[in-house]
Design an enzyme around this catalytic site. Structure first.
Site, PDB file in Angstrom:
ATOM      1  N   LYS A  13      39.547  29.702  37.661  1.00  0.00           N
ATOM      2  CA  LYS A  13      40.889  29.942  38.228  1.00  0.00           C
ATOM      3  C   LYS A  13      40.995  29.345  39.631  1.00  0.00           C
ATOM      4  CE  LYS A  13      40.370  34.473  37.858  1.00  0.00           C
ATOM      5  NZ  LYS A  13      39.051  34.534  37.195  1.00  0.00           N
ATOM      6  N   ARG A  88      45.868  42.101  37.483  1.00  0.00           N
ATOM      7  CA  ARG A  88      44.630  42.284  36.731  1.00  0.00           C
ATOM      8  C   ARG A  88      44.679  43.533  35.868  1.00  0.00           C
ATOM      9  NH1 ARG A  88      41.017  39.276  40.107  1.00  0.00           N
ATOM     10  NH2 ARG A  88      38.926  39.204  39.279  1.00  0.00           N
ATOM     11  N   ARG A 122      27.066  29.307  41.213  1.00  0.00           N
ATOM     12  CA  ARG A 122      28.186  29.047  42.130  1.00  0.00           C
ATOM     13  C   ARG A 122      27.794  29.323  43.580  1.00  0.00           C
ATOM     14  NH1 ARG A 122      33.746  32.116  41.414  1.00  0.00           N
ATOM     15  NH2 ARG A 122      32.343  33.902  41.421  1.00  0.00           N
ATOM     16  N   ARG A 155      27.989  34.441  46.377  1.00  0.00           N
ATOM     17  CA  ARG A 155      28.732  35.708  46.394  1.00  0.00           C
ATOM     18  C   ARG A 155      27.872  36.862  45.898  1.00  0.00           C
ATOM     19  NH1 ARG A 155      34.586  34.505  43.676  1.00  0.00           N
ATOM     20  NH2 ARG A 155      34.147  36.564  42.805  1.00  0.00           N
ATOM     21  N   ARG A 166      31.672  42.791  35.841  1.00  0.00           N
ATOM     22  CA  ARG A 166      32.977  42.135  35.958  1.00  0.00           C
ATOM     23  C   ARG A 166      33.504  41.709  34.591  1.00  0.00           C
ATOM     24  NH1 ARG A 166      31.113  37.722  39.786  1.00  0.00           N
ATOM     25  NH2 ARG A 166      33.173  36.771  39.586  1.00  0.00           N
TER      26      ARG A 166
HETATM   27  P1  AP5 Z   1      35.710  29.409  39.889  1.00  0.00           P
HETATM   28  O1  AP5 Z   1      36.831  28.441  40.032  1.00  0.00           O
HETATM   29  O2  AP5 Z   1      35.130  30.021  41.102  1.00  0.00           O
HETATM   30  O3  AP5 Z   1      36.108  30.533  38.824  1.00  0.00           O
HETATM   31  P2  AP5 Z   1      37.087  31.785  38.982  1.00  0.00           P
HETATM   32  O4  AP5 Z   1      37.802  31.936  37.683  1.00  0.00           O
HETATM   33  O5  AP5 Z   1      37.902  31.663  40.215  1.00  0.00           O
HETATM   34  O6  AP5 Z   1      35.995  32.929  39.072  1.00  0.00           O
HETATM   35  P3  AP5 Z   1      35.920  34.191  40.039  1.00  0.00           P
HETATM   36  O7  AP5 Z   1      34.514  34.689  39.917  1.00  0.00           O
HETATM   37  O8  AP5 Z   1      36.436  33.860  41.397  1.00  0.00           O
HETATM   38  O9  AP5 Z   1      36.893  35.154  39.319  1.00  0.00           O
HETATM   39  P4  AP5 Z   1      36.940  36.673  39.481  1.00  0.00           P
HETATM   40  O10 AP5 Z   1      38.209  36.961  38.777  1.00  0.00           O
HETATM   41  O11 AP5 Z   1      35.757  37.389  38.968  1.00  0.00           O
HETATM   42  O12 AP5 Z   1      36.858  36.893  41.068  1.00  0.00           O
HETATM   43  P5  AP5 Z   1      37.966  37.126  42.184  1.00  0.00           P
HETATM   44  O13 AP5 Z   1      37.542  36.436  43.401  1.00  0.00           O
HETATM   45  O14 AP5 Z   1      39.339  36.874  41.646  1.00  0.00           O
HETATM   46  O15 AP5 Z   1      34.556  28.664  39.066  1.00  0.00           O
HETATM   47  C1  AP5 Z   1      33.290  29.273  38.860  1.00  0.00           C
HETATM   48  C2  AP5 Z   1      32.171  28.244  38.963  1.00  0.00           C
HETATM   49  O16 AP5 Z   1      32.310  27.284  37.914  1.00  0.00           O
HETATM   50  C3  AP5 Z   1      32.143  27.414  40.250  1.00  0.00           C
HETATM   51  O17 AP5 Z   1      30.795  27.143  40.574  1.00  0.00           O
HETATM   52  C4  AP5 Z   1      32.866  26.115  39.891  1.00  0.00           C
HETATM   53  O18 AP5 Z   1      32.409  25.036  40.677  1.00  0.00           O
HETATM   54  C5  AP5 Z   1      32.491  25.970  38.431  1.00  0.00           C
HETATM   55  N1  AP5 Z   1      33.561  25.381  37.620  1.00  0.00           N
HETATM   56  C6  AP5 Z   1      34.891  25.711  37.653  1.00  0.00           C
HETATM   57  N2  AP5 Z   1      35.573  24.990  36.771  1.00  0.00           N
HETATM   58  C7  AP5 Z   1      34.644  24.196  36.133  1.00  0.00           C
HETATM   59  C8  AP5 Z   1      34.736  23.233  35.080  1.00  0.00           C
HETATM   60  N3  AP5 Z   1      35.896  22.945  34.496  1.00  0.00           N
HETATM   61  N4  AP5 Z   1      33.600  22.641  34.674  1.00  0.00           N
HETATM   62  C9  AP5 Z   1      32.420  22.937  35.257  1.00  0.00           C
HETATM   63  N5  AP5 Z   1      32.255  23.822  36.252  1.00  0.00           N
HETATM   64  C10 AP5 Z   1      33.364  24.454  36.682  1.00  0.00           C
HETATM   65  O19 AP5 Z   1      37.842  38.702  42.415  1.00  0.00           O
HETATM   66  C11 AP5 Z   1      36.699  39.267  43.005  1.00  0.00           C
HETATM   67  C12 AP5 Z   1      36.815  40.771  43.070  1.00  0.00           C
HETATM   68  O20 AP5 Z   1      37.944  41.147  43.899  1.00  0.00           O
HETATM   69  C13 AP5 Z   1      37.067  41.501  41.745  1.00  0.00           C
HETATM   70  O21 AP5 Z   1      35.879  41.723  41.022  1.00  0.00           O
HETATM   71  C14 AP5 Z   1      37.714  42.794  42.238  1.00  0.00           C
HETATM   72  O22 AP5 Z   1      36.759  43.676  42.742  1.00  0.00           O
HETATM   73  C15 AP5 Z   1      38.586  42.322  43.394  1.00  0.00           C
HETATM   74  N6  AP5 Z   1      39.951  41.981  42.966  1.00  0.00           N
HETATM   75  C16 AP5 Z   1      40.530  40.750  43.029  1.00  0.00           C
HETATM   76  N7  AP5 Z   1      41.783  40.785  42.543  1.00  0.00           N
HETATM   77  C17 AP5 Z   1      42.008  42.079  42.164  1.00  0.00           C
HETATM   78  C18 AP5 Z   1      43.111  42.742  41.556  1.00  0.00           C
HETATM   79  N8  AP5 Z   1      44.238  42.087  41.231  1.00  0.00           N
HETATM   80  N9  AP5 Z   1      42.990  44.067  41.313  1.00  0.00           N
HETATM   81  C19 AP5 Z   1      41.875  44.747  41.627  1.00  0.00           C
HETATM   82  N10 AP5 Z   1      40.771  44.171  42.184  1.00  0.00           N
HETATM   83  C20 AP5 Z   1      40.846  42.845  42.455  1.00  0.00           C
HETATM   84 MG    MG Z   2      37.977  32.732  42.042  1.00  0.00          MG
END
Ligand code: AP5
Ligand code: MG
Length: 209
Positions: A13, A88, A122, A155, A166
């Site tokens: 994402k 979410r 990552r 992270r 997660r």
């Molecule tokens: P990346 O782009 O980082 O993936 P992502 O989908 O953004 O993954 P996240 O881990 O950030 O998602 P998440 O939903 O768990 O975390 P968030 O920060 O939102 O890609 C991942 C890896 O793959 C990277 O190394 C990248 O280089 C590689 N990659 C990407 N695309 C690729 C491709 N096409 N091919 C090859 N490699 C690729 O949330 C974190 C925490 O915050 C949550 O757990 C929760 O505690 C809290 N939180 C956030 N939002 C809310 C909400 N709305 N409600 C409640 N709690 C929340």
């Molecule tokens: Mg992310």
């Protein structure tokens, strides 16, 4: 254009949103990045959410909805946005209707086997949030961001136990949003398994660009 990016942890994402906002001139709003910045600053919000995020659980709906409502009221969000990581829960989606109108929801689909490989490798820039991958997409200089010179770190929620937590939370609380938005005719599915350039191409096609 107002877009939501749905998809499991590690679906890509953040990586896709970073590319897409440049191409489409939209604001990139990642709730996860906002929480991580608050933790780094040691603000009251950061102190409140630190343990929850490290454990891979969800921050409570009320805190998250208030944060997004405020963020969407800022000037740059008026040109359109990509919401990465919000809503979410169904509760967040229902509440959001009161303060913003969404045009389309993009579901980035990926098998769990790829998620584990992506997240375990990552690294993220503390300053600009850019994602690296320690095998396929390393920073040119160890520990330093190519884009802004910031510190690149692993992270805390990318440890195996937190990744598993997660994924469980995603299945139980977030995945139901796929059907929720499909029924409303707002959903477009993009295969998130191929290279980032290919994912970008498929994304542009589903939004008609
Ligand atoms: P990346 O782009 O980082 O993936 P992502 O989908 O953004 O993954 P996240 O881990 O950030 O998602 P998440 O939903 O768990 O975390 P968030 O920060 O939102 O890609 C991942 C890896 O793959 C990277 O190394 C990248 O280089 C590689 N990659 C990407 N695309 C690729 C491709 N096409 N091919 C090859 N490699 C690729 O949330 C974190 C925490 O915050 C949550 O757990 C929760 O505690 C809290 N939180 C956030 N939002 C809310 C909400 N709305 N409600 C409640 N709690 C929340
Ligand atoms: Mg992310």
């Amino acid at each position: 254009m107002n877009l939501i990016f749905l998809g499991s942890p590690g679906a890509g994402k953040g990586s896709l949103a970073e590319k897409a906002v440049k191409e489409l001139n939209l604001a990139h709003i990642s709730t996860g990045s906002i929480f991580r910045s608050a933790i780094a600053e040691g603000s009251p919000l950061g102190q409140k959410v630190q343990a929850i995020i490290s454990a891979g659980k969800l921050v409570d709906d009320e805190t998250t909805i208030d944060l997004v409502r405020e963020r969407l009221s800022q000037e740059d969000a008026k040109k359109g946005y990509i919401l990465d990581g919000f809503p979410r829960t169904i509760f967040q989606a229902e509440n959001m209707k009161a303060f913003s109108r969404v045009d389309k929801v993009i579901d980035l689909e990926i098998p769990d086997s790829l998620v584990l490989e992506r997240l375990a490798n990552r690294m993220v820039c503390r300053k600009c949030g850019h994602n690296f991958h320690m095998i396929r997409n390393k920073p040119k200089q160890d520990g330093i961001c190519d884009l802004c010179g910031g510190e690149v770190f692993h992270r805390e929620d990318d440890e195996e136990t937190a990744i598993k937590q997660r994924l469980e939370v995603y299945r139980a609380r977030t995945a139901p949003l796929i059907e929720y938005y499909r029924k409303k005719g707002m959903l477009a599915v993009v295969d998130a398994s191929p290279t980032i350039d290919k994912v970008m191409e498929n994304f542009m096609a589903v939004i008609g660009r």
